[in-house]
Write a protein that holds these residues in place. Sequence first.
Motif, mmCIF file in Angstrom:
data_model
loop_
_atom_site.group_PDB
_atom_site.id
_atom_site.type_symbol
_atom_site.label_atom_id
_atom_site.label_comp_id
_atom_site.label_asym_id
_atom_site.label_seq_id
_atom_site.Cartn_x
_atom_site.Cartn_y
_atom_site.Cartn_z
ATOM 1 N N LEU A 120 0.829 -1.208 0.000
ATOM 2 C CA LEU A 120 0.000 0.000 0.000
ATOM 3 C C LEU A 120 0.860 1.253 0.000
ATOM 4 O O LEU A 120 1.895 1.310 0.683
ATOM 5 N N THR A 121 0.438 2.269 -0.758
ATOM 6 C CA THR A 121 1.118 3.567 -0.751
ATOM 7 C C THR A 121 0.128 4.648 -1.150
ATOM 8 O O THR A 121 -0.890 4.375 -1.786
ATOM 9 N N ALA A 122 0.455 5.876 -0.759
ATOM 10 C CA ALA A 122 -0.406 7.014 -1.126
ATOM 11 C C ALA A 122 0.161 7.784 -2.296
ATOM 12 O O ALA A 122 -0.552 8.522 -2.967
ATOM 13 N N THR A 123 1.461 7.638 -2.545
ATOM 14 C CA THR A 123 2.098 8.483 -3.562
ATOM 15 C C THR A 123 3.029 7.662 -4.428
ATOM 16 O O THR A 123 4.084 7.243 -3.964
ATOM 17 N N ALA A 124 2.644 7.462 -5.666
ATOM 18 C CA ALA A 124 3.528 6.771 -6.600
ATOM 19 C C ALA A 124 3.082 7.083 -8.020
ATOM 20 O O ALA A 124 1.937 6.832 -8.375
ATOM 21 N N ASP A 125 4.003 7.659 -8.810
ATOM 22 C CA ASP A 125 3.681 7.846 -10.219
ATOM 23 C C ASP A 125 3.806 6.488 -10.910
ATOM 24 O O ASP A 125 4.121 5.468 -10.292
ATOM 25 N N GLU A 126 3.564 6.462 -12.228
ATOM 26 C CA GLU A 126 3.510 5.182 -12.943
ATOM 27 C C GLU A 126 4.835 4.430 -12.856
ATOM 28 O O GLU A 126 4.871 3.210 -12.661
ATOM 29 N N ARG A 127 5.948 5.152 -12.988
ATOM 30 C CA ARG A 127 7.268 4.523 -12.916
ATOM 31 C C ARG A 127 7.466 3.848 -11.550
ATOM 32 O O ARG A 127 7.945 2.720 -11.444
ATOM 33 N N THR A 128 7.103 4.567 -10.476
ATOM 34 C CA THR A 128 7.278 4.030 -9.123
ATOM 35 C C THR A 128 6.364 2.831 -8.884
ATOM 36 O O THR A 128 6.770 1.841 -8.272
ATOM 37 N N GLY A 173 -8.673 7.209 -6.809
ATOM 38 C CA GLY A 173 -8.411 8.588 -7.232
ATOM 39 C C GLY A 173 -7.499 9.298 -6.249
ATOM 40 O O GLY A 173 -7.515 9.025 -5.054
ATOM 41 N N PHE A 174 -6.671 10.212 -6.762
ATOM 42 C CA PHE A 174 -5.732 10.946 -5.906
ATOM 43 C C PHE A 174 -6.352 12.195 -5.282
ATOM 44 O O PHE A 174 -5.728 12.845 -4.456
ATOM 45 N N ASP A 175 -7.560 12.519 -5.691
ATOM 46 C CA ASP A 175 -8.111 13.812 -5.275
ATOM 47 C C ASP A 175 -8.432 13.854 -3.788
ATOM 48 O O ASP A 175 -8.998 12.912 -3.233
ATOM 49 N N ARG A 176 -8.026 14.955 -3.138
ATOM 50 C CA ARG A 176 -8.415 15.244 -1.755
ATOM 51 C C ARG A 176 -9.228 16.534 -1.805
ATOM 52 O O ARG A 176 -8.694 17.635 -1.584
ATOM 53 N N ALA A 231 -3.908 20.044 -12.496
ATOM 54 C CA ALA A 231 -2.497 19.835 -12.851
ATOM 55 C C ALA A 231 -1.860 18.790 -11.946
ATOM 56 O O ALA A 231 -1.105 17.919 -12.400
ATOM 57 N N LEU A 232 -2.170 18.843 -10.656
ATOM 58 C CA LEU A 232 -1.607 17.897 -9.687
ATOM 59 C C LEU A 232 -2.087 16.478 -9.979
ATOM 60 O O LEU A 232 -1.300 15.531 -10.009
ATOM 61 N N LEU A 233 -3.383 16.318 -10.211
ATOM 62 C CA LEU A 233 -3.937 14.994 -10.471
ATOM 63 C C LEU A 233 -3.423 14.438 -11.798
ATOM 64 O O LEU A 233 -3.162 13.233 -11.921
ATOM 65 N N ARG A 234 -3.264 15.308 -12.787
ATOM 66 C CA ARG A 234 -2.778 14.867 -14.098
ATOM 67 C C ARG A 234 -1.400 14.231 -13.971
ATOM 68 O O ARG A 234 -1.080 13.250 -14.640
#
Length: 604
Positions: free
Chosen positions: A174-182, A201-204, A380-383
């Motif tokens: 489990l993680t909260a922050t990972a782009d596709e590469r990670t 979804g990443f939206d808060r 922009a952040l979610l993108r």
Amino acid sequence: MDTTPDPQAVLRQVFGYEQFRPLQGDIIHEVVAGGNALVLMPTGGGKSLCYQVPALVRPGTAIVVSPLIALMQDQVTALRQLGVRAAFLNSSMDYEQARDTESALLNGDLDLLYCAPERLLQPRTLGLLHQSALSLFAIDEAHCVSQWGHDFRADYLGLDILAREFPAVPRIALTATADERTRKEIAERLSLTDARHFVSGFDRPNIQYRIAPKTNANSQLVDFIKTEHNGDAGIVYCLSRNKVEATARLLRDKGLTALPYHAGLPAEQRAAHQERFLREDGVIVVATIAFGMGIDKPDVRFVAHMDLPKSLESYYQETGRAGRDGNPSTAWMVYGLQDVIKLRQMLEGSMGSDQFKRVERQKMDAMLGLCEVTSCRRQALLRYFGDTLETPCGNCDTCLTPPETWDGTVAVQKALSCVFRTGQRFGVSYLIDVLRGSENDRIRQFGHHEVSTYGIGKDLTVNEWKSVFRQLVANGYLRADPDGYGALQLTESCRPLLQGKQAVELRKDPAVKKSAGRSGSRSGSAVRAQITDHDGWEVLRACRKELADKQGVPPYVIFHDTTLFDMLERKPATLEELAEVSGVGSAKLEKYGETFLQAIAQLG
């Protein structure tokens, strides 16, 4: 006859919630059925339940890999309040405590056991696990396994042993922050390529994102807190230890409760400051990024950045510590040209490989792009994380007060020409002096009063020129000298600008004015007032605090603010009615039910 508990019943009876959030139910059913899972879910999205519920449904003990002692202790304390048999194994324990915990594991007396990766990988621990009945492995903060991640921990690399030595035990990362590469690297390193991937979804939406140019950062910070979050818990991030200390002093001088936290403080002092932050109301921690991972405090109302984070992953994770309870909160940041220059110099001067620098440069460019964007910041952040938001959010500064832009083509040509004419050897203050035709000895000493760009920029103020240079550096047209002297140098990408082949729209920095409170309808202070002005709020809070102090736990471990507020709305008169309140499970109902019913009865 199947005697396996039902996940929905566990959710209701143990945790006091009526239904799972989106994706939670699917993840839990996958793990309960013995499947592996990779879960990406934002902070405050309910990741812990994704392994805690299966741990109570499946036979055996769940082993939770966690990177921080403080995080383990917090989670174990909260679980024990719920009547769950939870424990941890880490370096804070003496020999007898560790032996007792190991015996409980072997005897099947634990539902969950939290363990640091370095402890888990010891031959002794692995031997114990082979002798125990295990329900699942949960690998929390799984981005720590990725060398492209922002919290890389070498010990996490050894966790691929779990797939080899315990192939029949389901694993959930489990993680909260990972782009596709990670995400790809997590799956490969933890042998989860064949596992089901669940990406929430990443939206808060409860967090309002605001980024402002740095003018007088100290005054801006004090104004922001005093006007919008006076009396609220918050975190202020700074890049250096010295700045942490100075900022904490500044806030204390202004009558706020502010505590420093950085790696240079004695461990006991860091622990004491963290403890006060968790247990007291209205405490602000001023910290380096050493603070925060695993902080489970739900009512942090703001996170402020006095310096620019080096990536959007860092920014997203740090700002995500605000508003875990779902109530309105603010992610506030000021940044300026020197932040950009300092980060670029640190990167170029690092010992990393060319590939590492290239990836880090891309991350930094994305961070700068968020700062300078003129459209919705949330979009922009979610993108960046591969998520989409169809329409602008209406809850960030660029939505609430759309920034103006201006045709900066001529100003940019002047700025770039000045950098070239002065030999690419000077910093921004000197360049602005030349452009504005300042009469000082240094300019005459170098003969720059005779260059063609001397005095051609009198039409812009000093701050307007700072904004031009900041945006040129942020967008990669200028770079800071990696030798550390702050000189600005031209990059290849600025050629079409210098040649007049490309027009440039620049963001107009807003005029600096005193904060008048949050814009829009999602005011954190308004919600706080709604709760705190409610009859009986202080009565219930005092009741909670007394129970917490007796047990030596943070108040939110007894009940979250949202649970207290639900009590005030419903005014339950019986244990059956109190059991309907969100967050009141059977163990807490038995422990605290009568006490809170008496407090509610006093309210009339």
